[in-house]
Design an enzyme around this catalytic site. Sequence first.
Site, short mmCIF file in Angstrom:
data_model
loop_
_atom_site.label_atom_id
_atom_site.label_comp_id
_atom_site.label_asym_id
_atom_site.label_seq_id
_atom_site.Cartn_x
_atom_site.Cartn_y
_atom_site.Cartn_z
N CYS A 45 0.83 -1.21 0.00
CA CYS A 45 0.00 0.00 0.00
C CYS A 45 0.87 1.26 0.00
O CYS A 45 0.55 2.25 -0.67
CB CYS A 45 -0.91 0.02 1.22
SG CYS A 45 -1.97 -1.43 1.36
C1 BEZ Z 1 0.57 -4.58 1.81
O1 BEZ Z 1 0.07 -3.50 1.49
O2 BEZ Z 1 1.77 -4.77 1.76
C2 BEZ Z 1 -0.30 -5.70 2.28
C3 BEZ Z 1 -1.51 -5.42 2.93
C4 BEZ Z 1 -2.27 -6.47 3.38
C5 BEZ Z 1 -1.84 -7.79 3.15
C6 BEZ Z 1 -0.66 -8.03 2.48
C7 BEZ Z 1 0.11 -6.98 2.02
#
Ligand code: BEZ
Length: 213
Positions: A45
């Site tokens: 994210c």
């Molecule tokens: C991420 O944004 O890295 C992420 C968020 C939730 C689960 C896995 C990865």
Amino acid sequence: MSLRLGDTAPNFKAQTTMGEIDFHEWLGNSWGILFSHPADYTPVCTTELGKTALLKGEFDRRNVKAIAVSVDPLDKHMGWINDINETQQCEVNFPIIADETRQVSELYDMIHPNVSETHTVRSLFVIGPDKKIKLTLTYPASTGRNFNEVLRVIDSLQLTARHSVATPANWEKPEDVIVVPAVSTEDAEKRFPKGLRIVKPYLRYTPLPEETK
Ligand code: BEZ
């Protein structure tokens, strides 16, 4: 029920990192992308929001406003923005909705319970100036989206809204476009003075019908 192409994008009022908004008023006459992410302070994210900030010039040139959403609270968003700016060498320059009540997430069917009962998946909606949904994308948490692809689709959406053309596989500006089947070849010759390349009666190409920015 899930939202479909051509549906009106539901309106809402929400708290964001740039103040309270009424979504439709905030969009005004612009195009919009509304995209959810699972959670703040997560690695994928962080890169997605950074990439969106770095592409602001490209979104502006296309008259597109971006807005992100997750179920995290406002103070968490605010703290995370500092990390995004630091790690992605950007300035987060678009609002992030604090959707603690899940109002927006539920309106846009962004929570997929068989993946998570509590967090949004990576949904993305492109909304036209008429407030209709033009594109939907749904990615899992483990796969970051390609925001260059989002720009490419917006180029196609904006072009095909103005001309009776469609864009072929992997198309990018300024490649040739396809004349839609509803236009006869006789009519196409008048409408597309740059010329036609007829491969089959149903597969007719023409150069991009306007100057690109
Ligand atoms: C991420 O944004 O890295 C992420 C968020 C939730 C689960 C896995 C990865």
